[in-house]
Design a protein around this motif. Structure first.
Motif, PDB file in Angstrom:
ATOM      1  N   THR A 224       0.824  -1.207   0.000  1.00  0.00           N
ATOM      2  CA  THR A 224       0.000   0.000   0.000  1.00  0.00           C
ATOM      3  C   THR A 224       0.861   1.262   0.000  1.00  0.00           C
ATOM      4  N   GLY A 225       2.173   1.117   0.051  1.00  0.00           N
ATOM      5  CA  GLY A 225       3.092   2.238  -0.114  1.00  0.00           C
ATOM      6  C   GLY A 225       2.883   3.359   0.871  1.00  0.00           C
ATOM      7  N   GLN A 226       2.745   4.579   0.346  1.00  0.00           N
ATOM      8  CA  GLN A 226       2.651   5.763   1.197  1.00  0.00           C
ATOM      9  C   GLN A 226       1.413   5.742   2.079  1.00  0.00           C
ATOM     10  N   ASP A 227       0.334   5.102   1.608  1.00  0.00           N
ATOM     11  CA  ASP A 227      -0.868   4.976   2.437  1.00  0.00           C
ATOM     12  C   ASP A 227      -0.564   4.204   3.719  1.00  0.00           C
ATOM     13  N   ALA A 228       0.357   3.245   3.622  1.00  0.00           N
ATOM     14  CA  ALA A 228       0.744   2.455   4.793  1.00  0.00           C
ATOM     15  C   ALA A 228       1.362   3.355   5.854  1.00  0.00           C
ATOM     16  N   VAL A 229       2.163   4.311   5.406  1.00  0.00           N
ATOM     17  CA  VAL A 229       2.829   5.226   6.338  1.00  0.00           C
ATOM     18  C   VAL A 229       1.807   6.147   7.008  1.00  0.00           C
ATOM     19  N   ASN A 230       0.867   6.655   6.241  1.00  0.00           N
ATOM     20  CA  ASN A 230      -0.167   7.532   6.804  1.00  0.00           C
ATOM     21  C   ASN A 230      -1.018   6.790   7.825  1.00  0.00           C
ATOM     22  N   THR A 231      -1.350   5.539   7.496  1.00  0.00           N
ATOM     23  CA  THR A 231      -2.153   4.724   8.416  1.00  0.00           C
ATOM     24  C   THR A 231      -1.368   4.428   9.691  1.00  0.00           C
ATOM     25  N   ALA A 232      -0.082   4.127   9.538  1.00  0.00           N
ATOM     26  CA  ALA A 232       0.771   3.852  10.702  1.00  0.00           C
ATOM     27  C   ALA A 232       0.776   5.038  11.648  1.00  0.00           C
ATOM     28  N   LYS A 233       0.825   6.241  11.094  1.00  0.00           N
ATOM     29  CA  LYS A 233       0.836   7.445  11.937  1.00  0.00           C
ATOM     30  C   LYS A 233      -0.478   7.574  12.712  1.00  0.00           C
ATOM     31  N   ALA A 234      -1.598   7.309  12.039  1.00  0.00           N
ATOM     32  CA  ALA A 234      -2.907   7.401  12.701  1.00  0.00           C
ATOM     33  C   ALA A 234      -3.017   6.399  13.850  1.00  0.00           C
ATOM     34  N   PHE A 235      -2.549   5.164  13.607  1.00  0.00           N
ATOM     35  CA  PHE A 235      -2.596   4.133  14.653  1.00  0.00           C
ATOM     36  C   PHE A 235      -1.637   4.471  15.796  1.00  0.00           C
ATOM     37  N   ASN A 236      -0.459   4.964  15.438  1.00  0.00           N
ATOM     38  CA  ASN A 236       0.537   5.272  16.469  1.00  0.00           C
ATOM     39  C   ASN A 236       0.064   6.404  17.376  1.00  0.00           C
ATOM     40  N   ASP A 237      -0.647   7.371  16.805  1.00  0.00           N
ATOM     41  CA  ASP A 237      -1.182   8.478  17.605  1.00  0.00           C
ATOM     42  C   ASP A 237      -2.134   7.974  18.676  1.00  0.00           C
ATOM     43  N   ARG A 238      -2.865   6.881  18.365  1.00  0.00           N
ATOM     44  CA  ARG A 238      -3.823   6.340  19.338  1.00  0.00           C
ATOM     45  C   ARG A 238      -3.214   5.281  20.257  1.00  0.00           C
ATOM     46  N   LEU A 239      -2.326   4.451  19.711  1.00  0.00           N
ATOM     47  CA  LEU A 239      -1.859   3.284  20.460  1.00  0.00           C
ATOM     48  C   LEU A 239      -0.422   3.403  20.977  1.00  0.00           C
ATOM     49  N   ASP A 240       0.368   4.314  20.383  1.00  0.00           N
ATOM     50  CA  ASP A 240       1.787   4.406  20.711  1.00  0.00           C
ATOM     51  C   ASP A 240       2.421   3.002  20.647  1.00  0.00           C
ATOM     52  N   PHE A 241       2.299   2.374  19.456  1.00  0.00           N
ATOM     53  CA  PHE A 241       2.778   0.992  19.323  1.00  0.00           C
ATOM     54  C   PHE A 241       4.308   0.924  19.407  1.00  0.00           C
ATOM     55  N   ASN A 242       4.832  -0.309  19.599  1.00  0.00           N
ATOM     56  CA  ASN A 242       6.278  -0.507  19.781  1.00  0.00           C
ATOM     57  C   ASN A 242       7.029  -0.749  18.495  1.00  0.00           C
ATOM     58  N   GLY A 243       6.341  -1.308  17.506  1.00  0.00           N
ATOM     59  CA  GLY A 243       7.046  -1.608  16.272  1.00  0.00           C
ATOM     60  C   GLY A 243       6.100  -1.972  15.146  1.00  0.00           C
ATOM     61  N   VAL A 244       6.670  -2.055  13.947  1.00  0.00           N
ATOM     62  CA  VAL A 244       5.908  -2.307  12.724  1.00  0.00           C
ATOM     63  C   VAL A 244       6.288  -3.666  12.156  1.00  0.00           C
ATOM     64  N   VAL A 245       5.308  -4.347  11.575  1.00  0.00           N
ATOM     65  CA  VAL A 245       5.559  -5.563  10.798  1.00  0.00           C
ATOM     66  C   VAL A 245       5.067  -5.309   9.384  1.00  0.00           C
ATOM     67  N   LEU A 246       5.972  -5.399   8.419  1.00  0.00           N
ATOM     68  CA  LEU A 246       5.602  -5.208   7.016  1.00  0.00           C
ATOM     69  C   LEU A 246       5.289  -6.556   6.386  1.00  0.00           C
ATOM     70  N   THR A 247       4.079  -6.734   5.896  1.00  0.00           N
ATOM     71  CA  THR A 247       3.725  -7.983   5.217  1.00  0.00           C
ATOM     72  C   THR A 247       3.863  -7.803   3.707  1.00  0.00           C
ATOM     73  N   LYS A 248       3.878  -8.929   3.002  1.00  0.00           N
ATOM     74  CA  LYS A 248       3.904  -8.979   1.534  1.00  0.00           C
ATOM     75  C   LYS A 248       5.107  -8.247   0.933  1.00  0.00           C
ATOM     76  N   LEU A 249       6.238  -8.324   1.623  1.00  0.00           N
ATOM     77  CA  LEU A 249       7.437  -7.668   1.092  1.00  0.00           C
ATOM     78  C   LEU A 249       8.021  -8.451  -0.077  1.00  0.00           C
ATOM     79  N   ASP A 250       7.479  -9.647  -0.318  1.00  0.00           N
ATOM     80  CA  ASP A 250       7.924 -10.443  -1.469  1.00  0.00           C
ATOM     81  C   ASP A 250       7.128 -10.076  -2.722  1.00  0.00           C
ATOM     82  N   GLY A 251       6.120  -9.230  -2.565  1.00  0.00           N
ATOM     83  CA  GLY A 251       5.266  -8.887  -3.704  1.00  0.00           C
ATOM     84  C   GLY A 251       5.897  -7.818  -4.576  1.00  0.00           C
ATOM     85  N   ASP A 252       5.126  -7.341  -5.522  1.00  0.00           N
ATOM     86  CA  ASP A 252       5.602  -6.327  -6.467  1.00  0.00           C
ATOM     87  C   ASP A 252       5.492  -4.956  -5.801  1.00  0.00           C
ATOM     88  N   THR A 253       6.293  -4.758  -4.768  1.00  0.00           N
ATOM     89  CA  THR A 253       6.206  -3.538  -3.980  1.00  0.00           C
ATOM     90  C   THR A 253       7.309  -2.562  -4.345  1.00  0.00           C
TER      91      THR A 253
END
Length: 444
Positions: A224-253
């Motif tokens: 999902t590219g840049q949308d993934a980063v924007n979503t991560a920011k929204a979630f982090n603002d609410r949850l203050d998460f510890n880390g990210v897991v990137l899925t489908k890194l084997d795809g055409d990304t």
């Protein structure tokens, strides 16, 4: 993974070829192309600009050694900055809890439930933990069944309460169950949610407050590219998460998420999903990823994958057989099985410096060994252990039994014989040294 970005960066660095010194004038065009390549890869604009500004600042005026070209020097600086951009060093999950509680969060469709199974498998097989999966996705049809199927495949228990629609209660009861049954890691699989869905975001915030997890991981689809980063920011603002897991890194990304997310949310990428199988989850190493983006391969990860299948006693036994020229088709067959366990063949070759680009457009299937395996399986045990007895009639029988031609069988036997001779030479240090000394010197 990152193929387009790697190509564009390679072309950009070639612009400095032949220059004797890095100057503001000759580096400007190169870094302009580097920035363009990053933006094409869906990297955040501010991140791309900051990156190229930093590389330029570090590169300007540096003397270029006679043994190093300006392009190579700039690649080294860019490599180090890419690694820093993605976190600098690996960051693993905190497993000090008793039990350790890991809360999974993410968008709908990000692959969170499958990732929960992969993480449980990773902690069980690589960290010798006793995980428990807790099914708290009470909204998606069949989510609980999916988690149970994954649990059965990796032999990890799954706690669920069919009919209960309160994920907070289920999570709390799951933790209590883990303590009673000596499970030292609890992985809470929650429902996928939209960052704009205030009610669902409130719910996961309440789950966090109720169970006080040691780790909160945000699972995101890297495609999902840049949308993934924007979503991560929204979630982090609410949850203050510890880390990210990137899925489908084997795809055409295009790689934008991997390169931007650390800078934007200031949280490390801890894991990457690299395939569909339940063992396709790797710790994220920024330096190794920088190596691969810049076409340098990832030989360290390749060695680690090999070591996972390595058996010291078996290696010692094989060494003795090789020295006595007794390496057999049975031994060869077993080695093929070990290689297949390491993962996708094309991905493995891509970890070897200089090979990834060469095999990019070649169709290398995991079935590459099928013909070899069929030929060996058509041999008797006596023939496998003693290839010298493979007469013409035996070879004909093997060809018919394996569905191949006599030429295929002859070719394999010849290649095996040559391989055996070479292995014997290099197993003897004195012979190997003598062979190297007698080789013609390379022209200067």
């Amino acid at each position: 993974m990152f193929e387009s970005l790697s190509d564009k960066l390679e072309k950009a660095f070639k612009l400095l070829k032949g220059e004797g010194r890095i100057t503001e004038i000759n580096v400007a065009e190169t870094l302009k192309e580097v920035r363009k390549a990053l933006l094409d890869a869906d990297v955040n604009y501010k991140v791309a600009k900051q990156f190229t500004d930093t590389v330029k600042e570090k590169a300007l005026g540096q003397d270029v050694l006679k043994s190093v070209s300006p392009g190579q020097l700039l690649v080294k600086i860019a490599h180090d900055e890419l690694a820093q951009l993605m976190g600098g060093s690996k960051s693993e999950v905190d497993l000090n809890g008793n039990p350790t509680i890991i809360l999974m969060s993410g968008l709908q469709g990000s692959g969170k439930t499958t990732l929960s199974g992969k993480l449980a498998n990773f902690l069980k097989s690589k960290k010798q933990k006793l995980p428990l999966l807790v099914a708290c996705d009470v909204y998606r049809p069949a989510a609980i069944d999916q988690l149970k199927v994954l649990g059965e495949q990796i032999e990890v228990p799954v706690y669920s309460e069919p009919g209960n629609q309160d994920p907070i209660t289920i999570a709390q009861n799951g933790i209590r169950y883990a303590k009673e049954h000596n499970r030292n890691v609890v992985i809470i699989d929650t429902a996928g949610r939209l960052a704009i869905d205030e009610e669902m975001m409130d719910e996961i915030a309440r789950i966090k407050s109720a169970i006080q997890p040691n780790e909160i991981l945000f699972v995101v689809d890297s495609m999902t590219g840049q949308d993934a980063v924007n979503t991560a920011k929204a979630f982090n603002d609410r949850l203050d998460f510890n880390g990210v897991v990137l899925t489908k890194l084997d795809g055409d990304t295009r790689g934008g998420a991997a390169l931007s997310i650390k800078s934007v949310v200031n949280k490390p990428i801890k894991f990457v999903g690299t395939g569909e199988k339940l063992d396709a989850l790797d710790i994220f190493y920024p330096e190794r990823m920088a190596d691969r983006i810049l076409g340098m391969g990832d030989i360290v990860s390749l060695v680690e994958k090999a070591q996972e299948q390595f058996d010291a006693e078996e290696a010692a036994r094989l060494q003795k057989k090789i020295q006595k020229n007794q390496f057999s088709f049975n031994d060869f067959y077993q080695q093929i099985q070990q290689i297949k366990k390491m993962g996708n063949m094309k991905d493995l070759l891509g970890m070897i410096p200089g090979v990834g680009k060469a095999v990019r457009d070649i169709d290398i299937s995991n079935d590459s060994f099928k013909q070899i395996e069929a030929i060996i399986q058509s041999m008797t045990m006596q023939e496998r252990e003693n290839p010298a007895i493979l007469s013409g009639s035996r070879r004909n029988r093997i060809a018919k039994g394996s569905g191949t031609t006599i030429q295929d069988v002859n070719r394999l036997i010849k290649q095996f014989d040559e391989m055996r001779k070479m292995m014997k030479v290099f197993s003897n240090k004195d012979q190997a040294a003598r062979l190297m000394r007698n080789m013609p010197k390379m022209p200067r």
